[in-house]
Design an enzyme around this catalytic site. Structure first.
Site, PDB file in Angstrom:
ATOM      1  N   ARG A  16      54.130 -12.408 -73.205  1.00  0.00           N
ATOM      2  CA  ARG A  16      53.599 -13.348 -72.215  1.00  0.00           C
ATOM      3  C   ARG A  16      52.811 -14.428 -72.953  1.00  0.00           C
ATOM      4  NH1 ARG A  16      56.656 -11.108 -69.413  1.00  0.00           N
ATOM      5  NH2 ARG A  16      56.393 -10.205 -67.348  1.00  0.00           N
TER       6      ARG A  16
ATOM      7  N   LYS B 144      47.948 -13.557 -69.182  1.00  0.00           N
ATOM      8  CA  LYS B 144      46.994 -13.922 -70.234  1.00  0.00           C
ATOM      9  C   LYS B 144      45.555 -13.598 -69.835  1.00  0.00           C
ATOM     10  CE  LYS B 144      48.605 -18.206 -69.725  1.00  0.00           C
ATOM     11  NZ  LYS B 144      49.287 -18.082 -68.407  1.00  0.00           N
TER      12      LYS B 144
HETATM   13  C1  LIG Z   1      59.338 -13.518 -65.779  1.00  0.00           C
HETATM   14  C2  LIG Z   1      57.855 -13.640 -65.828  1.00  0.00           C
HETATM   15  C3  LIG Z   1      57.264 -14.379 -66.837  1.00  0.00           C
HETATM   16  C4  LIG Z   1      55.882 -14.548 -66.889  1.00  0.00           C
HETATM   17  N1  LIG Z   1      55.311 -15.248 -67.917  1.00  0.00           N
HETATM   18  C5  LIG Z   1      53.968 -15.296 -68.036  1.00  0.00           C
HETATM   19  C6  LIG Z   1      53.373 -15.862 -69.198  1.00  0.00           C
HETATM   20  O1  LIG Z   1      54.076 -16.294 -70.118  1.00  0.00           O
HETATM   21  N2  LIG Z   1      52.019 -15.869 -69.269  1.00  0.00           N
HETATM   22  C7  LIG Z   1      51.229 -15.370 -68.284  1.00  0.00           C
HETATM   23  O2  LIG Z   1      50.009 -15.431 -68.418  1.00  0.00           O
HETATM   24  N3  LIG Z   1      51.769 -14.800 -67.184  1.00  0.00           N
HETATM   25  C8  LIG Z   1      53.112 -14.751 -67.046  1.00  0.00           C
HETATM   26  N4  LIG Z   1      53.692 -14.143 -65.967  1.00  0.00           N
HETATM   27  C9  LIG Z   1      52.830 -13.621 -64.903  1.00  0.00           C
HETATM   28  C10 LIG Z   1      52.228 -12.292 -65.273  1.00  0.00           C
HETATM   29  O3  LIG Z   1      53.143 -11.505 -65.974  1.00  0.00           O
HETATM   30  C11 LIG Z   1      51.727 -11.628 -63.999  1.00  0.00           C
HETATM   31  O4  LIG Z   1      50.793 -12.505 -63.382  1.00  0.00           O
HETATM   32  C12 LIG Z   1      51.050 -10.301 -64.286  1.00  0.00           C
HETATM   33  O5  LIG Z   1      51.916  -9.464 -65.021  1.00  0.00           O
HETATM   34  C13 LIG Z   1      50.655  -9.643 -62.987  1.00  0.00           C
HETATM   35  O6  LIG Z   1      50.053  -8.382 -63.251  1.00  0.00           O
HETATM   36  P1  LIG Z   1      49.786  -7.369 -62.059  1.00  0.00           P
HETATM   37  O7  LIG Z   1      48.916  -6.312 -62.588  1.00  0.00           O
HETATM   38  O8  LIG Z   1      49.355  -8.146 -60.851  1.00  0.00           O
HETATM   39  O9  LIG Z   1      51.247  -6.789 -61.697  1.00  0.00           O
HETATM   40  P2  LIG Z   1      51.987  -5.516 -62.329  1.00  0.00           P
HETATM   41  O10 LIG Z   1      51.802  -5.491 -63.803  1.00  0.00           O
HETATM   42  O11 LIG Z   1      53.363  -5.510 -61.787  1.00  0.00           O
HETATM   43  O12 LIG Z   1      51.156  -4.305 -61.762  1.00  0.00           O
HETATM   44  C14 LIG Z   1      51.128  -3.929 -60.402  1.00  0.00           C
HETATM   45  C15 LIG Z   1      51.262  -2.425 -60.394  1.00  0.00           C
HETATM   46  O13 LIG Z   1      50.951  -1.874 -59.132  1.00  0.00           O
HETATM   47  C16 LIG Z   1      51.796  -0.754 -58.968  1.00  0.00           C
HETATM   48  N5  LIG Z   1      51.856  -0.385 -57.565  1.00  0.00           N
HETATM   49  C17 LIG Z   1      52.244  -1.163 -56.533  1.00  0.00           C
HETATM   50  N6  LIG Z   1      52.223  -0.466 -55.379  1.00  0.00           N
HETATM   51  C18 LIG Z   1      51.802   0.794 -55.688  1.00  0.00           C
HETATM   52  C19 LIG Z   1      51.602   1.968 -54.907  1.00  0.00           C
HETATM   53  N7  LIG Z   1      51.820   1.998 -53.595  1.00  0.00           N
HETATM   54  N8  LIG Z   1      51.148   3.071 -55.539  1.00  0.00           N
HETATM   55  C20 LIG Z   1      50.918   3.066 -56.880  1.00  0.00           C
HETATM   56  N9  LIG Z   1      51.124   1.972 -57.664  1.00  0.00           N
HETATM   57  C21 LIG Z   1      51.557   0.856 -57.072  1.00  0.00           C
HETATM   58  C22 LIG Z   1      53.130  -1.260 -59.506  1.00  0.00           C
HETATM   59  O14 LIG Z   1      54.049  -0.259 -59.758  1.00  0.00           O
HETATM   60  C23 LIG Z   1      52.678  -2.018 -60.743  1.00  0.00           C
HETATM   61  O15 LIG Z   1      52.683  -1.209 -61.902  1.00  0.00           O
HETATM   62  C24 LIG Z   1      55.074 -13.954 -65.892  1.00  0.00           C
HETATM   63  C25 LIG Z   1      55.664 -13.191 -64.884  1.00  0.00           C
HETATM   64  C26 LIG Z   1      57.044 -13.018 -64.856  1.00  0.00           C
HETATM   65  C27 LIG Z   1      57.659 -12.189 -63.779  1.00  0.00           C
END
Ligand SMILES: Cc1cc2nc3c(=O)[nH]c(=O)nc-3n(C[C@H](O)[C@H](O)[C@H](O)COP(=O)(O)OP(=O)(O)OC[C@H]3O[C@@H](n4cnc5c(N)ncnc54)[C@H](O)[C@@H]3O)c2cc1C
Length: 383
Positions: free
Chosen positions: A49, A344
């Site tokens: 990322r 990030k």
């Molecule tokens: C293709 C792509 C490229 C990107 N590039 C960048 C980049 O270059 N730089 C950057 O800064 N950001 C980037 N992003 C954005 C960044 O990756 C996301 O903002 C970040 O990963 C979000 O993290 P999160 O913890 O919200 O989601 P996640 O890491 O998906 O975590 C959410 C978690 O909650 C769990 N969960 C949900 N419901 C339940 C439930 N009922 N019970 C138990 N567990 C549950 C899920 O399984 C998951 O593990 C990118 C995103 C994508 C998709």
């Protein structure tokens, strides 16, 4: 029923960091994750990322980024593993475009070292580029990338070392406020806690119905193409980039971990989806969008396809994050709607979520991230 000081729902990018920061403060904390740790069903997989200090999205992110860099370096020291690789970053667009002007404004306001390169200078300095006249780039030397799945593992292991409990492959089915605390029911057990920190990524609105119009999941696709001249696309010769061109806004990376130049397009085919029922296969039409861009602007990178992966953005209406207390229940805090640019910040979001859970407010300025800003647009009525 086992009782905890705090439960973190979702152990992905943000949840793993929240878990670590709570554990570091001596909080008895449980992290619950429905899939493996780490996994490829959410928003944090695909190896890398981008992290960048020049922030065209809004200059208010820069102080958070400074703290995020500091915390990533601390985490590397704690786990004795390299998680952050510096390559420099390029933000390119037409001179009056948001990417260039926003990036330049961030640099001026926050006194960040940077250089402005016209298309000729950009192509000469980094010969992987072949951008046409009219595109202007800002080079910022602190940009680079994080090893995203390794960051999750590092936060989880560091949290476990401090006593945090973590349950993978356990799905939260629901939560209820109980007096000042919460109860959380999963497909295995029931738990109670004083505080609940919801970091559910693309599932955020299934866990908190108030987020249904505010944190909208969108299908994305990543591609890795084998460069024809690999020497032009190494971490030493090729900075990470964000680039707005007539085809859309794209981002890319040097080769790392997979033998290919990595590229993606923001809001790929603009497909809002249900994360439990989305097309997780990448198809020829997905690949074509990314290949056409690569062939035009990075022709030496447009060799055979090495890998394609689908992933999920979770978009807010203004594409700024939601970092706030639940509007009805202050014992519940929400990290949601990272709108494709959140990873990030995981390290500093972990610190913010620990602040919100412990004290109800944070040492960081969260004005841009409050739910209140959507009160009129989404009919949300925070108490
Ligand atoms: C293709 C792509 C490229 C990107 N590039 C960048 C980049 O270059 N730089 C950057 O800064 N950001 C980037 N992003 C954005 C960044 O990756 C996301 O903002 C970040 O990963 C979000 O993290 P999160 O913890 O919200 O989601 P996640 O890491 O998906 O975590 C959410 C978690 O909650 C769990 N969960 C949900 N419901 C339940 C439930 N009922 N019970 C138990 N567990 C549950 C899920 O399984 C998951 O593990 C990118 C995103 C994508 C998709």
């Amino acid at each position: 029923m086992t009782h905890y000081d705090a439960i973190v729902l979702g152990v992905g990018g943000m949840g793993s960091a929240a878990l670590y920061h709570l554990a570091r403060r001596g909080v008895r904390v449980l992290g619950i994750e429905r899939y493996n740790i780490p996994h490829e069903m959410g928003s944090s997989h695909g190896l890398t990322r981008i992290i960048r200090l020049a922030y065209y999205e809004h200059p208010a992110y820069v102080p958070l980024l400074r703290r995020a860099y500091e915390l990533w370096r601390q985490l590397e020291n704690t786990v004795q593993e390299r998680l952050l690789i510096i390559t420099g970053s390029i933000d390119a667009s037409p001179e009056d475009g948001e990417v260039f002007t926003g990036s330049k404004a961030s640099c001026h306001i926050h006194h960040l070292p940077h250089e402005v390169l016209d298309s000729h200078a950009l192509n000469a300095r980094f010969p992987g580029y072949r951008v046409p006249q009219g595109l202007v780039a800002l080079y910022q030397p602190d940009g680079g990338f994080l090893l995203s799945e390794r960051c999750i593992v590092a936060h989880v292991m560091a949290a476990q070392e401090l006593g945090a409990e973590v349950h993978g492959r356990e799905r939260v089915m629901g939560w209820e406020p109980t007096g000042g605390g919460v109860e959380v029911g999963t497909d295995r057990e029931r738990y109670s806690a004083d505080k609940l920190v919801i970091c559910g990524g693309a599932w955020g609105s299934k866990l908190v119905p108030e987020l249904s119009t505010l944190a909208v999941p969108e299908r994305q696709v990543l591609a890795w193409f084998q460069p024809l001249r690999p020497a032009l696309f190494t971490t030493a010769t090729f900075p990470v980039f964000n680039m707005a061109v007539e085809e859309g806004r794209y981002y890319g990376f040097p080769m790392y971990g997979i033998p290919g130049f990595k590229v993606g397009r923001y809001h790929h085919l603009t497909q809002n989806v249900d994360p439990d029922n989305m097309d997780r296969e990448a198809h020829r039409e997905d690949e074509e969008v990314l290949r056409a861009f690569t062939a035009r602007y990075f022709p030496e990178a447009a060799g055979p396809t090495m890998s394609l992966k689908t992933c999920l953005f979770t978009n807010t209406p203004d594409e700024h994050f939601i970092l706030d207390l639940h509007p009805g229940f202050p014992q519940v805090s929400l990290a949601a709607g990272f709108s494709g640019h959140g990873f990030k910040f995981c390290s500093v979001v972990g610190e913010i979520m620990a602040d919100l859970a412990q004290r109800g407010h944070s040492r960081h300025d969260l004005e841009l991230f409050k739910l209140q800003r959507f009160r009129e647009t989404a009919g949300m009525a925070p108490s």
